[in-house]
Structure formats: C-alpha cells, structure tokens
Design a protein around this motif. Structure first.
Motif, PDB file in Angstrom:
ATOM      1  N   ILE A 572     -63.258 -55.135 -50.979  1.00 16.82           N
ATOM      2  CA  ILE A 572     -61.878 -54.695 -51.108  1.00 16.82           C
ATOM      3  C   ILE A 572     -60.938 -55.492 -50.209  1.00 16.82           C
ATOM      4  CG2 ILE A 572     -62.107 -52.883 -49.340  1.00 16.82           C
ATOM      5  CD1 ILE A 572     -60.207 -51.174 -50.982  1.00 16.82           C
ATOM      6  N   SER A 573     -61.464 -56.115 -49.162  1.00 22.69           N
ATOM      7  CA  SER A 573     -60.621 -56.851 -48.218  1.00 22.69           C
ATOM      8  C   SER A 573     -60.522 -58.335 -48.546  1.00 22.69           C
ATOM      9  CB  SER A 573     -61.161 -56.685 -46.793  1.00 22.69           C
ATOM     10  OG  SER A 573     -62.442 -57.298 -46.666  1.00 22.69           O
ATOM     11  N   SER A 574     -61.293 -58.819 -49.520  1.00 17.54           N
ATOM     12  CA  SER A 574     -61.342 -60.249 -49.832  1.00 17.54           C
ATOM     13  C   SER A 574     -60.387 -60.574 -50.972  1.00 17.54           C
ATOM     14  CB  SER A 574     -62.775 -60.654 -50.217  1.00 17.54           C
ATOM     15  OG  SER A 574     -62.835 -62.022 -50.557  1.00 17.54           O
ATOM     16  N   SER A 575     -59.356 -61.357 -50.686  1.00 12.38           N
ATOM     17  CA  SER A 575     -58.340 -61.696 -51.677  1.00 12.38           C
ATOM     18  C   SER A 575     -58.755 -62.974 -52.407  1.00 12.38           C
ATOM     19  CB  SER A 575     -56.985 -61.884 -50.986  1.00 12.38           C
ATOM     20  OG  SER A 575     -55.950 -61.991 -51.921  1.00 12.38           O
ATOM     21  N   GLN A 631     -65.478 -49.802 -53.514  1.00 14.43           N
ATOM     22  CA  GLN A 631     -66.104 -48.749 -52.713  1.00 14.43           C
ATOM     23  C   GLN A 631     -67.617 -48.668 -52.873  1.00 14.43           C
ATOM     24  OE1 GLN A 631     -64.243 -47.288 -50.540  1.00 14.43           O
ATOM     25  NE2 GLN A 631     -62.308 -48.088 -51.341  1.00 14.43           N
ATOM     26  N   GLY A 632     -68.178 -49.443 -53.773  1.00 11.09           N
ATOM     27  CA  GLY A 632     -69.611 -49.370 -54.011  1.00 11.09           C
ATOM     28  C   GLY A 632     -70.431 -50.076 -52.943  1.00 11.09           C
ATOM     29  N   VAL A 651     -72.886 -51.092 -56.605  1.00  8.04           N
ATOM     30  CA  VAL A 651     -73.367 -49.831 -57.163  1.00  8.04           C
ATOM     31  C   VAL A 651     -72.622 -48.681 -56.508  1.00  8.04           C
ATOM     32  CG1 VAL A 651     -75.380 -48.350 -57.547  1.00  8.04           C
ATOM     33  CG2 VAL A 651     -75.661 -50.829 -57.498  1.00  8.04           C
ATOM     34  N   ASP A 652     -72.145 -47.723 -57.301  1.00 12.74           N
ATOM     35  CA  ASP A 652     -71.420 -46.602 -56.716  1.00 12.74           C
ATOM     36  C   ASP A 652     -72.363 -45.686 -55.944  1.00 12.74           C
ATOM     37  OD1 ASP A 652     -72.737 -45.103 -58.650  1.00 12.74           O
ATOM     38  OD2 ASP A 652     -70.926 -44.317 -59.578  1.00 12.74           O
ATOM     39  N   LYS A 653     -71.780 -44.792 -55.145  1.00 17.38           N
ATOM     40  CA  LYS A 653     -72.575 -43.955 -54.240  1.00 17.38           C
ATOM     41  C   LYS A 653     -73.505 -43.002 -54.998  1.00 17.38           C
ATOM     42  CE  LYS A 653     -70.482 -45.719 -50.647  1.00 17.38           C
ATOM     43  NZ  LYS A 653     -71.178 -46.679 -49.750  1.00 17.38           N
ATOM     44  N   GLU A 654     -73.144 -42.667 -56.231  1.00 15.36           N
ATOM     45  CA  GLU A 654     -73.970 -41.754 -57.021  1.00 15.36           C
ATOM     46  C   GLU A 654     -75.089 -42.482 -57.760  1.00 15.36           C
ATOM     47  OE1 GLU A 654     -70.536 -41.794 -57.240  1.00 15.36           O
ATOM     48  OE2 GLU A 654     -70.415 -40.180 -55.751  1.00 15.36           O
TER      49      GLU A 654
END
Length: 738
Positions: A572-575, A631-632, A651-654
């Motif tokens: 999420i922080s990498s543009s 967020q994965g 991969v998501d948390k679920e």
C-alpha cells in the motif's frame, strides 16, 4: 591462579566502592541477578542486572515457555572470557571498562571522557492493547548523568522500537560524541548480513555476505536524501543464510531521515553487537544541563521461520501503527511529467484533465514546471523556490485547474520541492542566508540546486507556508508529491551558533514542518518522492501515505526494485506508475505497477483503441482487487534473481481471496513457467479457483476457470500460470470455491 585471584580481588573492590557510593546498585548479598524479560507473541528479549549494577542483554530470539529460564541462558555458553564484563552491555559506554565499539561516548563538563552506566530502576507499562513499553533508567555513579532506554513492544507483530533519552545535571555542558538509539547483542554460530546499495535509478541493490570479525558499518553522510547510496534497512541471518521460509533472521531499520550509522561488530567471543543510531559524523552535540537528547527509534523484528514471516510481521506493524493511513485507501492517478515535461500551458493541461477522466483514475497530478516568473521554471536550472504560479503558463492560476478537475469529476494534485532552491531564483536573491552553503567556498550543485537551511525557524515557516499557501488558495487540492533531490554540500548554517549541530537540527526542522502540516491537514495524501528511494524510512512515512521507489520505471527493473522493497514496506505504501520506459507492452507495464499503489504517467491520447480499453478495464479490476493487495499477507513465491520467473502473491486475512502476479523476466528462446509455482498462505482444507484478469482485448485466457484445487494441492504441488514469450505477464484472481 594468580590471574584469577587478582581479577576476583579487583571485582570485589569495585563492588565495595559501588555499593558504598550508590544505593541503587544491587547488594552483594543478592545472589540472583535481576532478569527483565520482554516478551511478544512469539519472541523475547531478556535483560539482566548483575551485582555491579551492569545492565546486559542476555537473550534475543524465540520466546521460552518458562519465563524463569531466561536467567539460565548465560550459563549455557562456555565462550572465552569477557575481560571487561561489558561485551553484552545493553547500552555500552566508553572511557571506562568497555573495549569494543560504544553506543555512547561523552566528554563531561570537567573534561573527563569516561562514562559508566549503572541500573537504577525499570517500569513496564501497557501503552494500549497489544503495545507494551519497557523503560530502564541508567546512571553514572560518579556524575549526574543518566540515560533512559525505551523498548516499545508490539506484541502481536513481534516488533520492537528502541530509543534512548540522554540528560545530565552537571555544572556546565556535556559533549555527546556518539549517541546510539540501540545496542543489541546476539549469540550465534555465525552471522550473515543482507544489505543494500544503489544510486539514482538503481535503488535497493542487494548484497549478502558472512560477517567476519571486526566492524562493518552501514552509514550515510548525505544530510538529505540519505538513502541514495546506502539504505538504512538490513537483515541479519543467524547460523546460516535464511531463505524465504526457513532460518532465523532479524530485520533492522532506523526510523530517521537524515545521516544514519549502523555498526555491526563480531567480537572476540564470536558474538554480534549491533549499534544503530544517528550518524555522529561531524555532529558532536553540546548538551546543556537538564536538556533531553532523544534519539530516533531503531526498529527490529525477528523470525525463526525465514524472511517471509519477518516481512509480514513488519508490514502488518507498518499498516497498523506507523504508515500514515495504513488501513485506508489510495488514489489512482495520471501524472503529466512524461506527457509534457516542463512544456505545458492551461490548454494542454485541460486536455490532460479530460484524459484523466477518460482513463478512469481518481486524480490528475501536475508535476514540476508550474511556478516562477522572474526566472521561469522551464527547465531544472532555475526558479526552484519561487512558488508563485507562472503567469505565462497558468494565467488563471492553480485554482482554475482545480475547478477544471472538479468539472471533469477527478481530483487535482501538485508537485513541490520545498526544501530546495535554485541559485537562479528570487528566493536566493532575497534570502542568501537561508541557503546551506559556505561563504568561503565555491558553491557546488546537485541537480542545479542547493538546500534550504531547515535549522532556521524562518526557513521552516517558509517551507510550511509553501504547502499551507497552496491549500489556503485551493481548498479542494487533493494530493501533494513532495520531492527532495539535492544532497548537502558545504554544510553550514548562517544562523546556527554551533555548526556541529547542523545535521541534527536540519532533521529536527524538517520534522517540525511535517508535524505542522499534518496537524492542519491530517488526511491529505502525500507522496514521499526524493528522486526515487532517497528518503524512504518509517520516520518519514509517519507523514506520507506512500513513497516513490525509483525514477526507474522500466517494468522489468521495477520487478527487482519493488521485490527488494517488499521485505520492509507494505504494498500500500509503494507508488508504482505505468510509463513509457522499457520495451514491454502496456499490459506488462500495468501488471507490474498493480503490485502496489497504481498510477499512470503516459500520453493517453497516443494510446491505441485496445491499449486504452485495456487500461480502463485494468483500473476497474484494480479497484476491486486493491483491498487484498493493500491489506493482504504478502508471499514472495518465485524470486526473479534466482530464475526466469517472478511471482508475488497477496492473500486476505480470511484466506478466502488472493491475487497472484506472475512475470517472465527473461526473453531467451523457449522460456516460460515450465514448473508449477507453489503457493503459500492458503488454507489447506479449502477449495480454490482461478480467474485470469487483465486479459488484453482481442485475446483469451488459457486458464481453466472451472478447475477447483485444494489449498493443500496448491501449496504442495502448485499452479502454473502458463507464462511464455507470448504471455509475459499473468495476473490471477484467486477465490475460495463455495
């Protein structure tokens, strides 16, 4: 026998002297040393106070089941004698018994250079759910000088932030010659360092080697853009080089945007000492009585399950606690730089705003060249620092563009480089004393510019005013790209009384400005650019939503650069921008940029019909997939440095959804994904299906969307994305089959 008797007598005399003069030292009759364990979910750090009041680090690694057994750790090692009794000091000082690299070196007010730090007390408090803070106070028995060590533990993430506070009450000033944030002591069979080097467009080049006896120093003396040649992040593998999924590894990073120094010393006992903090190069600090010198935090985490697990710990921590809006959204954008460079006007920009809407991104970003009148910013040789709209290019100002963006139902962002100044500028003519330079030396330029003196409060006000003025005039302004291209030559402040404080005061000034900006504008997205990865660290990322990894946007190069950044920073922080660099098709370029925060820097009007349609569809797809990418949990599956294929999975948390990026990084004959790629992070008992996304118009996918696989199969056997010279990038959406 004579040697042992002499040593014992010396220790006894020293103990008597300490006990008689300092009530806070443990009494000799206390046979059991005081052990201070600091535990997280999986790991532990243990400190110990001996009868002399010395604070030592006796353990760091996987948590023991019985907290009482940390006291038994030192006795398990039968290494050569520690002649000083301070090799494993938790914060080693110089001038007394210590014979190795110190964490702190001082000259007292009376001119004495010795320092001995003894334990006073400690407290352990709950900061909030999942966060604990250990505070350990140390004092010198001969001087009113003290150091407080702080260990902030993020329990679920197994992350520790460590820093120190230094103060005194001597009759006069004390000079700090070295002032580290942390001093770690690790035991192991051998130690392997993975470090990084680079230059412009060559960021994050990895090197790994076994540490040998002596000191290996990672440092920067650039003042600004400190990570240009040597980033402050590193890894230490213990016993053998860690792999993605196996081995014990420590990640370290200094949360500081200026000059840093990390000393890695393998001592004569074969143990590793890590001392990290601000670089004391040209920076002896004169500390007044009762003044508190607070060091930046040194960040570290440990994994006994390889580099991948360490990365996920750090990424989770960053999103939850450090990165600005780490759990939020990010704006897709179109940048004008490669479309126009400095050559634009209102009519050109109006067309680009229409292209922004047509492309389907959220925001238009106006880059360099929009300002300065006496010395128009038509190139990079002048005008920097004169932040008034150029009347010839923008007769109606930025506000008209913001309104035009709103009419096109997109947002508007702008580029600034407020820390720098062109020698040919009105700002330089009016305020030459605001510039970092030596009056007796010839000016020397980095990218035709100089650095403004942020140790000067007036310059801080000016830099803050650049940002505040833009938002005051344009309340709907939605994005800032903050650049920082120059390093510091001829380091000198016209207003600072003590020039030895310059490098430190510059960074204090920068952080003051950023704090003021965030206090008034807490949610506006800002990109930390710095000519690429020149200032990527977690102190800066408290104020920025994203960073610019490199000006090198060739997608093949970016696969390697983004791969290395992923060890320490979340996606999420990498543009990542799609540009015209490289010879790859628009699909390949877009697929690579989607591994983080997606943007475009292309001439939309020159795209073919299929190219434009592909980009629009890809952006729509990205908006659906980005929650998993942002967020994965991230898994590096196929390392491009070790083969012809690169594969990255989120991969998501679920464990119900995922996105798998696959790339062919070799164009040699008959290359492709000949072997299946083993996935990670899935639920072995769940069933999954694949869908290829970002399929180019006019082509079809060869992936069987009806096939269902168990998580067990995918992690043990794998899945083949069917990469080939005609399918060089494949993006796969993974969903649980219900």
């Amino acid at each position: 026998m004579k040697y042992n008797l002499r040593s014992t007598l010396f220790r006894l005399l020293l103990l008597i002297a300490l006990v008689s003069g300092s009530s806070w030292v443990l009494k000799a009759k206390d046979k059991k040393p005081l052990v201070i364990p600091l535990e997280s979910k999986n790991n532990a750090l243990a400190l110990q106070v001996n009868a002399n009041g010395d604070l030592a680090m006796i353990y760091f690694g996987k948590k023991l089941a019985d907290v009482n057994e940390y006291a038994a750790v030192p006795g398990a090692y039968k290494q050569t004698s520690d002649y000083t009794g301070e090799l494993n000091a938790a914060y080693s000082s110089s001038g007394s018994r210590n014979l190795v690299e110190p964490a702190i070196t001082v000259t007292h007010a009376d001119g004495d250079n010795s320092l001995a730090l003894k334990y006073v007390n400690h407290t352990l408090t709950d900061v909030k759910a999942g966060v604990k803070l250990l505070k350990v106070q140390l004092k010198d028995p001969a001087y009113p000088f003290e150091v407080t060590l702080y260990y902030q533990v993020f329990t679920n993430e197994d992350v520790i932030e460590q820093w120190s506070e230094i103060r005194h009450q001597e009759k006069g000033n004390v000079v700090l010659h070295k002032f580290a944030s942390a001093n770690l002591h690790l035991k192991g069979k051998e130690f392997w360092l993975k470090q990084y080097h680079g230059d412009w467009a060559k960021e994050m080049q990895p090197e790994e080697a076994k540490l040998t006896h002596g000191i290996k120093t990672l440092d920067s003396k650039l003042g600004t853009r400190a990570n240009l040649f040597q980033p402050s992040v590193f890894m230490i593998s213990m016993d053998k080089p860690a792999t993605e999924d196996e081995g014990s590894v420590l990640y370290g990073a200094l949360e500081y945007s200026g000059n840093f120094r990390v000393d890695l010393e393998v001592d004569y006992q074969d143990n590793l000492r890590i001392i990290a903090g601000i670089n004391n190069y040209a920076s002896p600090y004169t500390l007044k009585a009762n003044e508190v010198f607070t060091t930046p935090a040194f960040l570290y985490t440990f994994s006994d399950q390889g580099k991948g697990a360490a990365s996920r710990k750090l990424q989770n921590w960053a999103r939850d606690y450090k990165l600005l809006d780490g759990k939020g959204n990010r704006l897709t954008l179109l940048n004008n730089w490669e479309a126009t460079y400095f050559d634009f006007n209102e009519s050109k920009l109006a067309e680009l705003l229409k292209d922004t809407k047509r492309l389907g991104v959220d925001l238009f970003l106006l880059d360099d060249g929009w300002f300065a009148n006496k010395y128009p910013r038509n190139g990079d040789t002048q005008g920097l620092g004169d932040w008034a709209e150029n009347k010839q290019k923008l007769p109606n100002g930025i506000s008209s563009l913001v309104k035009e963006a709103k009419n096109n139902e997109v947002k508007f962002g702008i580029w600034i480089e407020p820390e720098m100044v062109s020698p040919k500028s009105e700002l330089y003519e009016k305020h030459p004393d605001w510039v970092v330079k030596e009056d007796k030396r010839e000016e020397y330029y980095f990218r035709n510019q100089l650095v403004l003196d942020l140790s000067n409060a007036k310059v801080q006000d000016f830099v803050y005013g650049v940002v505040d003025g833009l938002f005051t005039k344009n309340p709907d302004l939605a994005y800032i790209k903050w650049d920082c291209n120059a390093v510091i030559y001829n380091a000198h402040s016209a207003t600072l009384k003590n020039q030895s404080h310059f490098y430190i005061e510059y960074m204090r000034g920068l952080y003051k400005v950023l704090e003021r900006i965030r206090k008034k504008y807490p949610t506006v997205p800002m990109m930390l650019c710095s000519g690429g990865g020149g200032r990527v660290d977690y102190a800066a990322l408290q104020y920025f939503t994203e960073y610019w990894p490199s000006d090198n946007t060739d997608p093949v190069e970016r696969i390697f650069i983004q791969w290395e950044y992923s060890y320490f920073y979340p996606a999420i922080s990498s543009s990542n921008h799609v540009t015209d660099w490289g010879k790859q098709p628009i699909k390949f370029r877009t697929d690579v940029a989607m591994m983080g925060k997606l943007g475009f820097d292309i001439v939309v009007s020159k795209l073919g019909e299929h190219e434009l349609q592909f980009c629009k569809d890809a952006i729509s797809t990205y908006n659906k997939l980005k929650p998993v990418i942002y967020q994965g949990d991230q898994y590096r599956l196929a390392n491009p440095k070790e083969g012809n294929v690169a594969a990255m999975l989120y991969v998501d948390k679920e464990k119900a959804k995922g996105v798998l990026f696959n790339y062919l990084v070799s164009s040699r004959y008959d290359e492709g994904s000949k072997l299946p790629i083993k996935l990670k992070g899935l639920d072995p008992s769940k069933k999954y299906k694949f869908k290829e996304v970002n399929v180019y118009p006019g082509t079809s996918s060869s992936i069987d969307e009806g096939a269902v696989y168990s998580g067990d199969f995918l992690m043990k056997i794998g899945f083949n994305p069917q990469l080939s010279l005609s399918r060089t990038s494949v993006v796969l959406q993974i969903e649980e089959a219900r």
